[in-house]
Design a protein around this motif. Structure first.
Motif, short mmCIF file in Angstrom:
data_model
loop_
_atom_site.label_atom_id
_atom_site.label_comp_id
_atom_site.label_asym_id
_atom_site.label_seq_id
_atom_site.Cartn_x
_atom_site.Cartn_y
_atom_site.Cartn_z
N THR A 283 41.14 43.55 41.59
CA THR A 283 39.66 43.63 41.49
C THR A 283 39.13 44.55 42.55
O THR A 283 39.33 44.73 43.59
N ARG A 285 36.84 43.83 44.90
CA ARG A 285 37.01 42.52 45.84
C ARG A 285 35.59 42.48 46.62
O ARG A 285 35.03 41.41 46.95
N SER A 286 34.91 43.70 47.00
CA SER A 286 33.60 43.66 47.86
C SER A 286 32.34 43.92 47.22
O SER A 286 31.28 44.01 47.51
N THR A 288 29.29 44.33 45.30
CA THR A 288 28.17 43.29 44.79
C THR A 288 26.99 43.97 44.11
O THR A 288 26.19 43.23 43.30
N PRO A 308 34.04 40.52 39.89
CA PRO A 308 33.56 39.15 39.87
C PRO A 308 32.55 38.82 40.72
O PRO A 308 31.79 37.73 40.84
N LYS A 309 32.38 39.74 41.84
CA LYS A 309 31.36 39.67 42.89
C LYS A 309 30.04 40.11 42.64
O LYS A 309 29.20 40.01 43.60
N GLU A 311 26.41 40.74 41.86
CA GLU A 311 24.93 40.09 42.00
C GLU A 311 23.91 40.96 41.29
O GLU A 311 23.09 40.33 40.62
N LEU A 329 30.79 37.05 35.23
CA LEU A 329 30.13 37.33 36.37
C LEU A 329 29.31 36.14 36.95
O LEU A 329 28.16 35.97 36.51
N TYR A 330 29.90 35.15 37.59
CA TYR A 330 29.37 34.05 37.83
C TYR A 330 28.28 34.31 39.13
O TYR A 330 27.48 33.32 39.01
N ASN A 331 28.19 35.33 39.71
CA ASN A 331 27.24 35.54 40.77
C ASN A 331 26.25 36.26 40.49
O ASN A 331 25.27 36.61 41.20
#
Length: 510
Positions: A283, A285-286, A288, A308-309, A311, A329-331
């Motif tokens: 992923t 990973r950083s 946003t 996934p991160k 925003e 996309l939970y965030n």
């Protein structure tokens, strides 16, 4: 001039310089030079005195034959015959120099023929020298470094050739200065052009380049490049926090998972899969913040599982017609889907549970069902859609956190008393809502209170009427039921399913 497509060969392409014409500027003649390196071409203009200055430097620095350049002419220097003769002589002069310096042209010749703008060796040498002088300063200042796709293409080709990183003997132009800089750079901007670059036939969007030389990127902006031609971007997955790719992509996968086409079925690392998986993809990973606006994206595909991160997500000015896959996309708190092709928002609350800012301007929306459960929503832009009915506002009227709503340039915005009628849909929260970026006035709130009172009266009357109607219907139902019972005993006395009635007076006779 025909657009040049990128040459994939790693060897040195042939170089050529032809004087293809001339033009009179004020009282002197300017010669038009067409330079070709492989399939790339560009034009340069110089007067004879520029050639003379070039030659003097080459004689001094590179021991070039001083008789190689045709001599000056004072009388009749602009005559047609002299100009035509000189054109041929100057072309021979330039071609001789290119043969003399087949690998890397001296800096003075490189600048004269604009190799520093359009030719691989000249571009990398010029960039290396710039970073030799300013590289450390730029890194210390933390500034965004801008580079052209053509420059990245030149670096990529130079590395592919596997030749010495410094070919002209000047340590300041060593490619190592570029590689050291790119290893440590944090903020990069890659900007191409829509058409040919400068005076050339070179199109940035057709040039492949490799970004794997950048090892520490935290932010990247890419525009007017060919997304399918970009290699090595995924090597920055572990460091990139902000990415912008505009005017470049036809799908999200081209950027987020370019290797997807190689596998039948892939899943992001850490995901549970019930079916066969041919690849596990790391992923971002950083990451946003992702801006993929102003592209030709038609679908929010499953590549979003790899971010996934996230925003902040901007997909404005694309061709998206359906809100999908965003449940991964939970965030996600800020989403821009303005100027797409959205028609329906059905089930959106399932995919955007934590959203705070939602921009849906410039779509094809007529109804707002689907927004009524976005309980975290604070800012909502619905301008430039096709919403006609005030009743549709009820879908957002009960949202507890909503503070700003934009509905301008919808059909309903021309309804008389539009503002107060919309605000009335928010009930007791009308004073907390800013409509169309205009603060609600006390006068409007007074009108809203009147509308609310009228609405409550209508609702009460409606309930009363319904209650009276229900009572009346119940009475009719009871009466009808009684009549039905009576009728069943008198109309069908001899029915085989019912006992015959017994006459009491007859019962006394034996």
């Amino acid at each position: 001039m025909e657009a040049a497509r990128p040459a994939e060969e790693a060897e040195e392409p042939p170089k050529e310089a032809r004087v293809i014409g001339s033009e009179l500027v004020e009282n002197y003649t300017v010669y038009i030079i067409q330079v070709s390196v492989g399939s790339h071409q560009w034009t340069v203009k110089h007067r004879y005195s520029d050639f003379h200055d070039l030659h003097e430097k080459l004689v001094s620095e590179k021991k070039t034959d001083k008789n190689l350049l045709p001599p000056k002419k004072i009388i009749g220097k602009n005559s047609k015959s002299l100009v035509e003769k000189r054109q041929k002589e100057l072309e021979i002069y330039l071609q001789t120099l290119l043969i003399k310096f087949p690998m890397a042209a001296p800096k003075v010749l490189s600048c004269f023929l604009h190799f520093h703008l359009y030719e691989i060796n000249g571009i990398t040498a010029g960039l290396a020298e710039e970073l030799f002088h300013r590289g450390e300063q730029l890194l210390m200042a933390g500034e965004v470094f801008s580079i052209r796709p053509l420059q990245l293409y030149a670096i990529t080709q130079q590395l592919r050739r596997g030749k010495p990183t410094c070919t002209n003997g000047d340590a300041r132009t060593d490619l190592g200065h570029v590689l050291d800089f790119t290893c440590r750079l944090r903020y990069l901007k890659v900007t191409g052009t829509e058409g040919p670059f400068g005076n050339s036939n070179i199109h940035d969007s057709l040039l492949p380049f490799d970004l794997s030389i950048f090892k520490s990127l935290q932010q990247i902006e890419i525009s007017h490049c060919g997304a399918k031609l970009i290699k090595g971007l995924t090597s920055s997955k572990h460091t990139l926090a902000t990415m912008s790719v505009r005017f470049s992509a036809t799908s999200m996968k081209e950027i987020l998972v370019p290797e997807a086409s190689e596998f039948d079925h892939w899943e992001p690392e850490g995901a549970l899969s019930s079916g066969p998986v041919t690849a596990i993809i790391p992923t971002w990973r950083s990451l946003t913040t992702l801006d993929m606006s102003h592209n030709s994206i038609s679908q929010i595909d499953d590549s979003v599982k790899l971010i996934p991160k996230i925003e902040f997500l901007d997909l404005s000015h694309n061709d998206v017609s359906l809100v999908e896959n965003l449940q991964h996309l939970y965030n996600l708190v800020h989403l821009d889907l303005s100027y797409n092709k959205l028609i329906s928002l059905e089930g959106v609350h399932i995919k955007l549970g934590n959203i705070k800012t939602l921009n849906l301007a410039g779509n094809l929306l007529e109804r707002l069902c689907g927004l009524n459960k976005l309980y975290s929503l604070v800012n909502l832009d619905l301008s430039n859609n096709k919403i006609e009915q005030i009743d549709e506002i009820r879908n957002i009227g009960s949202l507890p956190c909503l503070e700003k709503v934009v509905l301008s340039n919808n059909p309903l915005s021309i309804i008389p008393d539009y503002r107060t009628k919309v605000l009335a849909q928010f009930g007791d929260r009308a004073s907390e809502v800013c409509l169309d970026n205009v603060v609600t006035t006390e006068k409007e709130l007074d009108t809203v209170e009147v509308l609310k009172a009228i609405q409550k009266a209508k609702e009460a009357k409606y309930k009363l009427n319904n209650s009276d109607k229900k009572i009346s219907e119940d009475h009719r139902h009871i009466a009808a039921s009684s009549k039905s019972n009576c009728t069943s005993f008198t109309v069908h006395p001899s029915s085989p399913s019912l006992p015959h009635p017994v006459n009491s007076s007859q019962g006394n006779h034996k």
